[in-house]
Design a protein around this motif. Structure first.
Motif, PDB file in Angstrom:
ATOM      1  N   GLY A  34       0.785  -1.225   0.000  1.00 18.15           N
ATOM      2  CA  GLY A  34       0.000   0.000   0.000  1.00 18.15           C
ATOM      3  C   GLY A  34       0.813   1.269   0.000  1.00 18.15           C
ATOM      4  O   GLY A  34       0.274   2.361   0.195  1.00 18.15           O
ATOM      5  N   ASN A  42       1.133   3.889   3.888  1.00 23.36           N
ATOM      6  CA  ASN A  42       0.245   2.896   4.505  1.00 23.36           C
ATOM      7  C   ASN A  42       0.953   2.095   5.605  1.00 23.36           C
ATOM      8  O   ASN A  42       0.334   1.262   6.259  1.00 23.36           O
ATOM      9  CB  ASN A  42      -0.292   1.928   3.434  1.00 23.36           C
ATOM     10  N   ASP A  81       2.648   1.810   9.163  1.00 25.92           N
ATOM     11  CA  ASP A  81       2.797   2.416  10.488  1.00 25.92           C
ATOM     12  C   ASP A  81       4.123   2.028  11.116  1.00 25.92           C
ATOM     13  O   ASP A  81       4.824   2.851  11.689  1.00 25.92           O
ATOM     14  CB  ASP A  81       1.653   1.969  11.406  1.00 25.92           C
ATOM     15  N   LYS A 100      -1.792   0.671   8.062  1.00 26.36           N
ATOM     16  CA  LYS A 100      -2.952   1.501   8.403  1.00 26.36           C
ATOM     17  C   LYS A 100      -4.226   0.893   7.823  1.00 26.36           C
ATOM     18  O   LYS A 100      -5.276   0.913   8.450  1.00 26.36           O
ATOM     19  CB  LYS A 100      -2.741   2.923   7.870  1.00 26.36           C
ATOM     20  N   ASP A 101      -4.105   0.357   6.607  1.00 27.04           N
ATOM     21  CA  ASP A 101      -5.263  -0.255   5.946  1.00 27.04           C
ATOM     22  C   ASP A 101      -4.773  -1.486   5.187  1.00 27.04           C
ATOM     23  O   ASP A 101      -4.186  -1.377   4.110  1.00 27.04           O
ATOM     24  CB  ASP A 101      -5.916   0.752   4.995  1.00 27.04           C
ATOM     25  N   SER A 102      -4.996  -2.661   5.768  1.00 26.73           N
ATOM     26  CA  SER A 102      -4.482  -3.890   5.160  1.00 26.73           C
ATOM     27  C   SER A 102      -5.186  -4.226   3.846  1.00 26.73           C
ATOM     28  O   SER A 102      -4.669  -5.029   3.056  1.00 26.73           O
ATOM     29  CB  SER A 102      -4.621  -5.055   6.139  1.00 26.73           C
ATOM     30  N   SER A 103      -6.340  -3.632   3.600  1.00 24.56           N
ATOM     31  CA  SER A 103      -7.056  -3.914   2.347  1.00 24.56           C
ATOM     32  C   SER A 103      -6.312  -3.351   1.137  1.00 24.56           C
ATOM     33  O   SER A 103      -6.587  -3.744  -0.008  1.00 24.56           O
ATOM     34  CB  SER A 103      -8.475  -3.336   2.400  1.00 24.56           C
ATOM     35  N   LYS A 104      -5.390  -2.438   1.374  1.00 29.73           N
ATOM     36  CA  LYS A 104      -4.616  -1.852   0.271  1.00 29.73           C
ATOM     37  C   LYS A 104      -3.477  -2.770  -0.182  1.00 29.73           C
ATOM     38  O   LYS A 104      -2.839  -2.509  -1.203  1.00 29.73           O
ATOM     39  CB  LYS A 104      -4.037  -0.498   0.701  1.00 29.73           C
ATOM     40  N   GLU A 136      -1.907 -12.336   6.239  1.00 32.11           N
ATOM     41  CA  GLU A 136      -2.314 -11.421   7.297  1.00 32.11           C
ATOM     42  C   GLU A 136      -2.664 -12.271   8.502  1.00 32.11           C
ATOM     43  O   GLU A 136      -3.514 -13.158   8.426  1.00 32.11           O
ATOM     44  CB  GLU A 136      -3.516 -10.586   6.872  1.00 32.11           C
ATOM     45  N   TYR A 174       0.579  -7.671   8.873  1.00 30.64           N
ATOM     46  CA  TYR A 174       0.681  -8.138   7.496  1.00 30.64           C
ATOM     47  C   TYR A 174       2.094  -8.676   7.329  1.00 30.64           C
ATOM     48  O   TYR A 174       3.081  -7.949   7.481  1.00 30.64           O
ATOM     49  CB  TYR A 174       0.419  -7.010   6.506  1.00 30.64           C
TER      50      TYR A 174
END
Length: 641
Positions: free
Chosen positions: A17, A21, A23, A37-41, A58, A63
């Protein structure tokens, strides 16, 4: 400088990401562990199909990009690309530390600080010894340009010791390395050294044992200057203090000025404190040592010799010997002789004898390679490589040397041995004991016998009492009948490192293991929290939490043992490593103790994959058909290509 992992790094960062993305990033023994921050990315399928990536999953709120056992190299490049370089190793600070006594913590610190510079320390010592020999036999003169340049080469590390130690101490205390270097350099700043040789502006505690001359002030506060060249403890204390100040300043400094604010104020606070507080304490401690020594000499020359000889190496290590040097100079100038150096002369020789015994006794190849040069270095009076690299970290050899030197000091005083002139060190120091008025060699002959006796005592005690650390860590397993690995041309058998229930890798929850992406092997559900070496090997990796260890066997097999699943996150002291990365271990040696109950209480599985990470180098890896194994059972059979 380009890295072979640059392209892989770009792909990984892009497919988690992007930088924005991420952290945080840490790594364990096989995988990069991202906090996104957003694992969907994240593009998991792309990463799974990327050369250099074993798989991507994940799990447990992280991740994970599985790389393999070379993950530390990839981690360095990825973290640098993310701008997270300063975070490397910070997670370690949060891990539970094994409780140690204050003395053991001090030894651990000394060992950690000196290990990185040990090779150059030995090189400098050997060079200084060779030069002293060349001067003694007349091949070189101390005024020759060749001698001066080579002497500078060999002596630089000793003269500028605080600078080298400032760097390694900062690494040990996980602070800014260049701040550590700056602290060490400031202690050797020429103007300060020149000021110490100038005219005093005042005197503190005049007429007492703490009498100290003041050569300058800082904001009106008197500064007692000390020659910090070749000292050890003052810079270590200063850098430790700086590491604490730095951490505090990082918390309060605004981000916009943190880059220069933190190092600036760390130095501005630490260096004056070093010169105002550490300097006087060192000076006063040195004066107390000098006064105590003179008082002991009046009471009993034998006690005086034992005290000086037994503690001389400790005094030098802490810089306390400076309180005795003026006494030596004064006595040789006024009386024509002195006894302090007579009582302490054998110190470097007993160190040499101890490391020679270790050389013959140890089976550790690395320790052998360090011992022989340290032995010769000690013979010519340069004992730092022996002390800091070998004897002090192992404690008992250092104590043996101190005891032998103490006995030799007492005997020297009984025999009336005197020191007449400042001269060479080690074997080149014997001429300093020739009486210049009578040309009598009596003192030299007596000292030679005392020195030989002290070396014999040191050698015998060290040889009898020394044990490789890895041998000290073994227990009942060493006495069990562990099968010898099969050494036929076609296969090699490895004993189980654990006791417990055997399951195939396919039943392991972690996809990286169950798919055999990291290599073939078996898994064990342990029933006893002890892990042993299945054969002689080198520890090529031991993750800081203690949950995973990598072994390289002489046969070429590389084994990874990963105790539990996701146990890298454990903070409750469940793991107690008994060896370190880089150690040479023997078959049946205890490598790790772990608390099965603590692992389970924390909610983690104890299933332990045991895999051959370089499976591709062999024809096949087969596991045992047994459903349970003991330490004496064969777990894996590796078919050679």
């Amino acid at each position: 400088m380009a890295s072979k992992y640059d392209e892989l790094t770009k792909i990984i960062i892009q497919n988690v990401g992007g930088k924005s993305n991420v952290d945080s990033l840490t790594h364990c023994v096989t995988r990069l562990r991202f906090q996104l921050k957003d694992s969907s990315k994240a593009n998991t399928e792309v990463l799974k199909n990327t050369d250099g990536v074993v798989t991507a999953v994940e799990s447990g709120g992280q991740y994970q990009v599985v790389i393999g056992t070379h993950v530390p190299d990839v981690y360095k490049v990825v973290s640098k690309s993310l701008g997270l370089t300063e975070q490397v190793g910070q997670e370690n600070e949060k891990e539970p530390r094994k409780k140690m006594s204050l003395f053991n913590r001090f030894i651990d610190m000394i060992s950690g600080v000196f290990t990185p510079i040990l090779s150059i320390l030995i090189a400098g010592g050997v060079l200084k010894g060779v030069l002293a020999l060349l001067v003694a036999i007349g091949i070189l003169s101390s005024t020759d340009g060749t001698y001066i340049i080579l002497q500078a080469t060999g002596d630089a590390i000793f003269y500028f010791f605080p600078i080298f130690l400032g760097l390694t101490a900062a690494r040990k205390f996980k602070s800014n390395e260049f701040v550590g270097v700056a602290i060490g350099a400031s202690m050797l700043y020429p103007t300060l050294i020149a000021a110490a040789g100038g005219e005093a502006i005042s005197t503190l505690f005049a007429g007492t044992v703490l009498e100290s001359k003041v050569f300058l002030t800082f904001l009106g506060i008197p500064v007692i200057l000390l020659n910090y060249s070749s000292t050890v403890i003052p810079v270590l204390i200063s850098v430790f203090l700086a590491s604490k100040i730095e951490k505090f300043l990082k918390k309060i400094a605004p981000e916009v000025v943190k880059m220069f604010f933190v190092p600036l104020f760390t130095l501005v606070i630490t260096i004056p404190l070093t010169l105002i507080v550490i300097g006087p304490i060192s000076t006063w401690a040195s004066n107390l040592v000098g006064a105590t020594t003179l008082a002991l000499n009046d009471i009993s020359p034998i006690l005086y010799g034992m005290f000086l000889g037994g503690l001389w190496q400790v005094f030098v290590m802490f810089g306390l010997h400076w309180g005795l040097i003026p006494i030596v100079i004064n006595n040789t100038m006024t009386l024509g002789y002195d006894t302090i150096f007579a009582a302490t002369f054998t110190a470097s020789f007993t160190q040499s004898a101890v490391v020679l015994a270790i050389y013959f006794k140890t089976k550790d190849k690395k320790l052998k390679s360090l011992s022989l040069p340290a032995f010769f270095s000690g013979l010519v009076g340069v004992s730092e490589p022996a002390i800091y690299g070998i004897t002090l970290p192992r404690k008992r050899p250092f104590i043996i040397s101190c005891i032998a030197t103490g006995v030799a000091g007492a005997v020297s005083m009984m025999l009336g041995i005197k020191f007449f002139v400042l001269g060479g060190l080690g074997v080149f120091g014997f001429p300093s004991f020739i009486d210049p008025e009578t040309s009598s060699m009596q003192g030299v002959i007596r000292l030679a016998f005392v020195t030989i006796g002290a070396m014999v005592i040191s050698f015998i005690l060290a040889y009898l009492l020394f044990k490789d650390e890895k041998i000290q860590n073994t227990n009942e397993m060493a006495n069990r009948s562990v099968p010898e690995p099969e050494t036929s041309k076609n296969q090699e058998e490895l004993a189980s490192p654990l006791k417990g229930e055997v399951i195939p890798l396919s039943q392991v929850e972690d996809e990286a293991f169950s798919t055999e992406s990291l290599g073939k092997g078996m898994a064990i559900i342990p029933t006893e929290g002890k892990l042993y070496a299945p054969a002689d090997a080198e520890v090529i990796s031991f993750y800081h939490t203690g949950h995973a260890v990598g072994l390289a066997f002489d046969s070429g097999i590389e084994l990874l043992i990963h105790v539990g699943q996701n146990t890298v996150k454990l903070k409750n002291g469940a793991f107690s490593p008994k060896v370190s990365q880089g150690d040479r271990v023997t078959k049946g040696q205890l490598l790790l103790e772990f608390d099965i109950d603590k692992i389970k209480e924390a909610g983690y599985s104890t299933v332990t994959p045991i895999i051959v990470t370089n499976t591709a180098n062999f024809a096949d890896v087969k596991g045992t058909a047994q459903t349970s194994v003991d330490y004496t059972d064969i777990l894996l059979t590796v078919q050679k290509a």
